[in-house]
Design an enzyme around this catalytic site. Structure first.
Site, PDB file in Angstrom:
ATOM      1  N   GLU A  12      10.721 -19.963 -55.255  1.00 44.51           N
ATOM      2  CA  GLU A  12      10.347 -19.346 -53.977  1.00 44.51           C
ATOM      3  C   GLU A  12      10.527 -20.342 -52.823  1.00 44.51           C
ATOM      4  O   GLU A  12       9.942 -21.432 -52.833  1.00 44.51           O
ATOM      5  CB  GLU A  12       8.890 -18.857 -54.041  1.00 44.51           C
ATOM      6  CG  GLU A  12       8.544 -17.942 -52.876  1.00 44.51           C
ATOM      7  CD  GLU A  12       7.135 -17.349 -53.013  1.00 44.51           C
ATOM      8  OE1 GLU A  12       6.708 -17.050 -54.143  1.00 44.51           O
ATOM      9  OE2 GLU A  12       6.481 -17.182 -51.974  1.00 44.51           O
ATOM     10  N   LYS A  56      -2.484 -15.432 -56.256  1.00 41.89           N
ATOM     11  CA  LYS A  56      -1.046 -15.594 -56.545  1.00 41.89           C
ATOM     12  C   LYS A  56      -0.491 -16.765 -55.744  1.00 41.89           C
ATOM     13  O   LYS A  56       0.297 -17.583 -56.235  1.00 41.89           O
ATOM     14  CB  LYS A  56      -0.291 -14.299 -56.224  1.00 41.89           C
ATOM     15  CG  LYS A  56       1.191 -14.311 -56.581  1.00 41.89           C
ATOM     16  CD  LYS A  56       2.078 -14.874 -55.488  1.00 41.89           C
ATOM     17  CE  LYS A  56       3.535 -14.864 -55.925  1.00 41.89           C
ATOM     18  NZ  LYS A  56       4.400 -15.587 -54.987  1.00 41.89           N
ATOM     19  N   ASP A  79       2.330 -25.320 -70.313  1.00 47.56           N
ATOM     20  CA  ASP A  79       2.458 -23.896 -70.622  1.00 47.56           C
ATOM     21  C   ASP A  79       1.844 -23.066 -69.483  1.00 47.56           C
ATOM     22  O   ASP A  79       0.637 -22.879 -69.425  1.00 47.56           O
ATOM     23  CB  ASP A  79       1.724 -23.647 -71.957  1.00 47.56           C
ATOM     24  CG  ASP A  79       1.810 -22.209 -72.421  1.00 47.56           C
ATOM     25  OD1 ASP A  79       2.140 -21.330 -71.606  1.00 47.56           O
ATOM     26  OD2 ASP A  79       1.531 -21.964 -73.607  1.00 47.56           O
ATOM     27  N   HIS A  90       7.839 -18.263 -43.751  1.00 43.09           N
ATOM     28  CA  HIS A  90       8.433 -17.790 -44.995  1.00 43.09           C
ATOM     29  C   HIS A  90       9.909 -17.447 -44.790  1.00 43.09           C
ATOM     30  O   HIS A  90      10.771 -17.886 -45.543  1.00 43.09           O
ATOM     31  CB  HIS A  90       7.648 -16.549 -45.432  1.00 43.09           C
ATOM     32  CG  HIS A  90       7.891 -16.159 -46.844  1.00 43.09           C
ATOM     33  ND1 HIS A  90       7.372 -16.864 -47.904  1.00 43.09           N
ATOM     34  CD2 HIS A  90       8.602 -15.139 -47.375  1.00 43.09           C
ATOM     35  CE1 HIS A  90       7.749 -16.279 -49.026  1.00 43.09           C
ATOM     36  NE2 HIS A  90       8.503 -15.239 -48.725  1.00 43.09           N
TER      37      HIS A  90
HETATM   38  C1  MEV Z   1       3.456 -15.576 -51.374  1.00 41.56           C
HETATM   39  O1  MEV Z   1       4.163 -16.082 -52.459  1.00 41.56           O
HETATM   40  C2  MEV Z   1       2.013 -16.009 -51.427  1.00 41.56           C
HETATM   41  C3  MEV Z   1       1.105 -15.404 -50.343  1.00 41.56           C
HETATM   42  O2  MEV Z   1       1.179 -13.978 -50.376  1.00 41.56           O
HETATM   43  C4  MEV Z   1      -0.297 -15.859 -50.662  1.00 41.56           C
HETATM   44  C5  MEV Z   1      -1.372 -15.215 -49.828  1.00 41.56           C
HETATM   45  O3  MEV Z   1      -1.184 -14.075 -49.360  1.00 41.56           O
HETATM   46  O4  MEV Z   1      -2.428 -15.855 -49.700  1.00 41.56           O
HETATM   47  C6  MEV Z   1       1.524 -15.838 -48.978  1.00 41.56           C
END
Ligand code: MEV
Length: 437
Positions: free
Chosen positions: A85, A279, A295, A392
């Protein structure tokens, strides 16, 4: 429809590719050439990778990046990160830099024990089972002496075996809950070998014990396996600073702290947000876990279960802004290894450990927790201020340009143009199309 293939694993790599190409790739020479392009010219290195799994036909590259300037307990680290990413390494680096002059990250090990279970059926009298368990316990311990000789010499090994009655949840369901200290090893093979021996001994001893005269009343082992849920093997990482240090403008600093704390509170409350929030944390954690050959599936499963430990899936991080102080932390279970597995086999994993100054398992736990916390800080910082897409999409720009097969000049012009403009897929396509027209 193709026919099933027999003895596939016995074929050579070339035969496997030939079979695959003829059955699924329309014998496309380009497809075969893509597979071959990723073979390593060093035959020994390629053989090493071939042997990691069954039926290797090629290698699959992921970027190996590095996020510098992580001040952790007063030591400076550069974190090796393996991830696809675009924005993750940049975000980690930004967060590291932000906390560098504010005391950095502080960490603490909250426990190191791991666990595994022998799951068995027993429908007889509970008192007989308890008496048998007390009687057989020393034999169970002796049965694994050979397996744990080396581990014990180093100060680890089996700590405890507990009989657990789980019949309230499932009829006839009991467990031997075993706890272990595996030191610098993740310990999966060690724990599983111990558990299988304990299980065998337990069943054999039960079969010859007069207490279980009737066959139906004899404990019967269903399975034995380590648990990837390791709440007793846990680490905490924190950052803190006066709220005034969060931004040169005092109003903005307070507003940022309040919005940040609110964002964490939302992730503590709302599952839909908590999952995305966590995530983002895993972006940092998995990247270091992958770089260090650990792992990531085990870590993911254990951490998400921990996030739902009170029956409600919540944020793994916490934040407060009280009495002029901003505090942000994470508390997560992590079973990691710095010896065994891929750690001494994969040349890039070895290098990742060199970069990290050869940490032991406890140090690696602390580094990984920091990676997760930093990633969450970077994500929330964007989310409660500019929004996530600005940073991003800037990082994603090169991917869009590569998709469009932009040449060097086009890329330079695009990077320059999008310094000031918002990046979106359509805006980049339009920009390149205009250039080409
Ligand atoms: C993207 O990989 C991760 C985010 O969505 C985490 C979040 O929303 O806190 C930017």
């Amino acid at each position: 429809m193709t026919n099933p293939v027999l003895g596939f694993s016995k074929k050579t790599k070339e035969e496997k590719i030939k079979w695959l190409a003829s059955h699924y790739l329309k014998d496309d020479p380009d497809a075969i050439s893509v597979l071959q392009k990723y073979w390593n010219p060093d035959a020994n290195l390629q053989k090493l990778h071939d042997d990691f799994i069954e039926n290797t036909i090629t290698n699959y590259y992921l970027p190996f990046g590095v996020a510098p300037n992580f001040l952790i307990n007063g030591e400076l680290y550069a974190l090796p990160m393996v991830i696809e990413e675009s924005s993750v390494v940049a975000a980690a680096s930004n967060a590291a830099k932000f906390w560098l002059d504010k005391g950095g990250f502080k960490t603490e090990i909250l426990g190191t024990t791991k666990n595994g279970q022998v799951y068995f059926n027993y429908f007889g009298n509970k008192a007989s089972l308890i008496a048998f368990f007390d009687e057989v316990l020393p034999t169970l311990r002796t049965s694994i002496e050979g397996i744990q000789k080396n581990m014990k010499k180093r100060g680890g090994g089996l700590l405890n075996i507990e009989l657990k009655d789980s019949t309230a949840e499932l009829e006839g369901f009991y467990q031997l809950h075993c706890t272990f200290e595996t030191l610098d090893a993740m310990g999966a093979n060690f724990i599983n070998s111990c558990l299988e021996t304990i299980a065998r001994t337990f069943e054999e001893e039960a079969q010859i014990n007069p207490a279980f005269h009737d066959e139906n009343d004899c404990p019967e082992v269903v399975m034995s396996i380590l648990s990837n849920y390791v709440p007793e093997c846990r680490v905490r990482a924190e950052v803190s600073c006066p709220i005034s240090q969060l931004d040169p403008d005092p109003d903005k600093a307070q507003e940022f702290a309040d919005r940040f704390v609110r964002a964490v509170a939302i992730a503590q409350t709302e599952t839909r947000r908590a999952v995305t929030h966590n995530k983002g944390i895993m972006n940092g954690i998995d990247a270091v876990i992958l770089a260090t050959g650990n792992d990531f599936r085990a870590v993911e499963a254990g951490i998400h279960a921990y996030a739902a430990k009170d029956g409600h899936y919540r944020s793994l991080t916490y934040a407060t802004a009280t009495e002029g102080e901003f505090r942000f932390g994470i508390d997560i279970p992590l079973a990691l290894g710095t010896v065994g597995g891929l750690t001494s086999l994969h040349p890039l994993v070895k290098l990742a450990f060199e970069i990290l100054q050869k940490p032991n398992a406890q140090q690696l736990m602390q580094i990984v927790a920091v990676a997760g916390l930093a990633q969450n800080f970077a994500a929330l910082r964007s989310l409660v201020t500019t929004g996530i897409q600005k940073g991003h999409m800037k990082m994603h720009l090169m991917n869009i340009l590569n998709q469009m097969e932009a040449n060097v000049q086009e890329k330079e012009k695009a990077v320059d143009h999008f310094k000031e403009q918002t990046v979106s897929h359509s805006a980049v396509v339009e920009f390149i199309e205009n250039l080409r027209a």
